[in-house]
Design an enzyme around this catalytic site. Structure first.
Site, mmCIF file in Angstrom:
data_model
loop_
_atom_site.group_PDB
_atom_site.id
_atom_site.type_symbol
_atom_site.label_atom_id
_atom_site.label_comp_id
_atom_site.label_asym_id
_atom_site.label_seq_id
_atom_site.Cartn_x
_atom_site.Cartn_y
_atom_site.Cartn_z
ATOM 1 C CG HIS A 223 39.907 32.191 60.207
ATOM 2 N ND1 HIS A 223 40.576 33.384 60.058
ATOM 3 C CD2 HIS A 223 40.604 31.491 61.144
ATOM 4 C CE1 HIS A 223 41.634 33.395 60.862
ATOM 5 N NE2 HIS A 223 41.674 32.258 61.527
ATOM 6 C CG ASP B 64 35.236 34.460 61.186
ATOM 7 O OD1 ASP B 64 36.171 33.671 60.974
ATOM 8 O OD2 ASP B 64 35.321 35.686 60.961
ATOM 9 C CG ASP C 218 38.944 37.870 57.587
ATOM 10 O OD1 ASP C 218 38.044 38.677 57.295
ATOM 11 O OD2 ASP C 218 38.840 37.007 58.485
ATOM 12 C CG HIS D 169 35.006 40.475 59.255
ATOM 13 N ND1 HIS D 169 35.979 40.803 60.158
ATOM 14 C CD2 HIS D 169 35.087 39.123 59.134
ATOM 15 C CE1 HIS D 169 36.615 39.714 60.566
ATOM 16 N NE2 HIS D 169 36.081 38.682 59.961
HETATM 17 ZN ZN LIG Z 1 39.954 35.085 58.902
HETATM 18 ZN ZN LIG Z 2 36.975 36.724 59.690
#
Ligand SMILES: [Zn+2]
Ligand SMILES: [Zn+2]
Length: 280
Positions: free
Chosen positions: A62, A64, A175, A244
């Site tokens: 991802h 980010d 995540d 996060h």
């Molecule tokens: Zn993610």
């Molecule tokens: Zn993330």
């Protein structure tokens, strides 16, 4: 072992939180886990300039979590006295992503090679990309790392890392929602670092923003603060480290996040701004 939250932000831009990135230091190794927005600035603030980075570990691709990987690669290369290859470990797909980054950086690399004799003599930017999967193990110096599957679907594959040195264990999840792979990774860990969202705040904010439907979508593939605390309890971890933050914690708001986690976990709970660290 020292674990520093370099960036506690998320894809949502923040004036104060860098993007997701965590530094694990043990056995004189400096292991960067994810490389979000402004990671190089935070590395400097943590006293670890890019040439000292021993390896980069990526939980998933991802944006980010990888947006400033290019900055780590370039800055480490041009600031290092010797051409030490940078190992990058990540899930399947990492090679394709890094090839794309190298294509993006190729003109810059050419300018620098043309200008600096010693960089040219050393043969250019050097990376070692390792695509890894659950159950793989590897070492960075004397630090042992095992790879565990996480669940961030539809993003797949995603992984987390159980990092061990001299009897200290850190589980870095990335995540994910709670899942068997996460439980195995966290079992009896000293530190469990989990990316989290506040479901109540996401639901409250969604109707107020033009991208509200998209905002609601994120609930089903991240751990909430409460779920992270439940995982910590189930797995017998000693210290829960949250990062996060979605949405960003408002000034003075840490106590509320802490209380939500403390309802489900009686061990130590760390919630702090960028550069908060734990050590054992
Ligand atoms: Zn993610
Ligand atoms: Zn993330």
């Amino acid at each position: 072992m020292k674990i520093t939250l370099l960036g506690t932000g998320s894809p949502l831009p923040s004036a104060t939180c860098a993007g997701p990135s965590t530094l694990v230091q043990a056995d004189n190794q400096h292991i960067l886990v994810d490389a979000g927005r402004s990671v190089v600035m935070r590395l400097l603030a943590a006293g670890c300039p890019p040439p000292f980075v021993s390896a980069v570990l990526l939980t998933h691709l991802h944006s980010d979590h990888i947006s400033d990987l290019n900055d780590v690669i370039t800055t480490r290369w041009i600031a290092s006295p010797a051409a030490t290859p940078l190992p990058i470990y990540g899930p399947i797909g990492t090679k394709k992503m890094v090839d794309g980054l190298l294509a993006m950086l190729s003109q810059d690399e050419g300018y620098r090679l043309a200008h600096h004799t010693d960089l040219r003599a050393a043969g250019g930017m050097k990376l070692e990309v390792h695509e890894i999967e659950a159950s793989h193990t590897f070492a960075i110096g004397g630090v042992s790392i095992s790879v565990h599957s996480t669940d961030h679907r539809p993003v797949a594959p995603t992984i987390g890392f159980r990092i061990e040195h001299a009897g200290t264990v850190a589980a870095l999840a990335g995540d994910t929602i709670p899942c068997e792979g996460l439980y195995g990774m966290c079992k009896d860990a000293d530190f469990y670092v989990q990316t989290v969202i506040r479901e109540d705040q996401v639901r409250a904010l969604a109707p107020l923003v033009p991208t509200g439907a998209r905002f609601l979508d994120i609930i089903d593939y991240h751990s909430t603060v409460q779920q992270a605390a439940q995982t910590a309890t189930k797995c017998g971890v000693k210290t829960l480290v949250l990062t996060h933050f979605v949405p960003a914690i408002q000034p003075g708001g840490e106590a509320e996040w802490h209380a939500m986690a403390a309802e489900f976990f009686t061990g130590d709970i760390i919630i702090g701004p960028d550069l908060t660290f734990v050590e054992k």
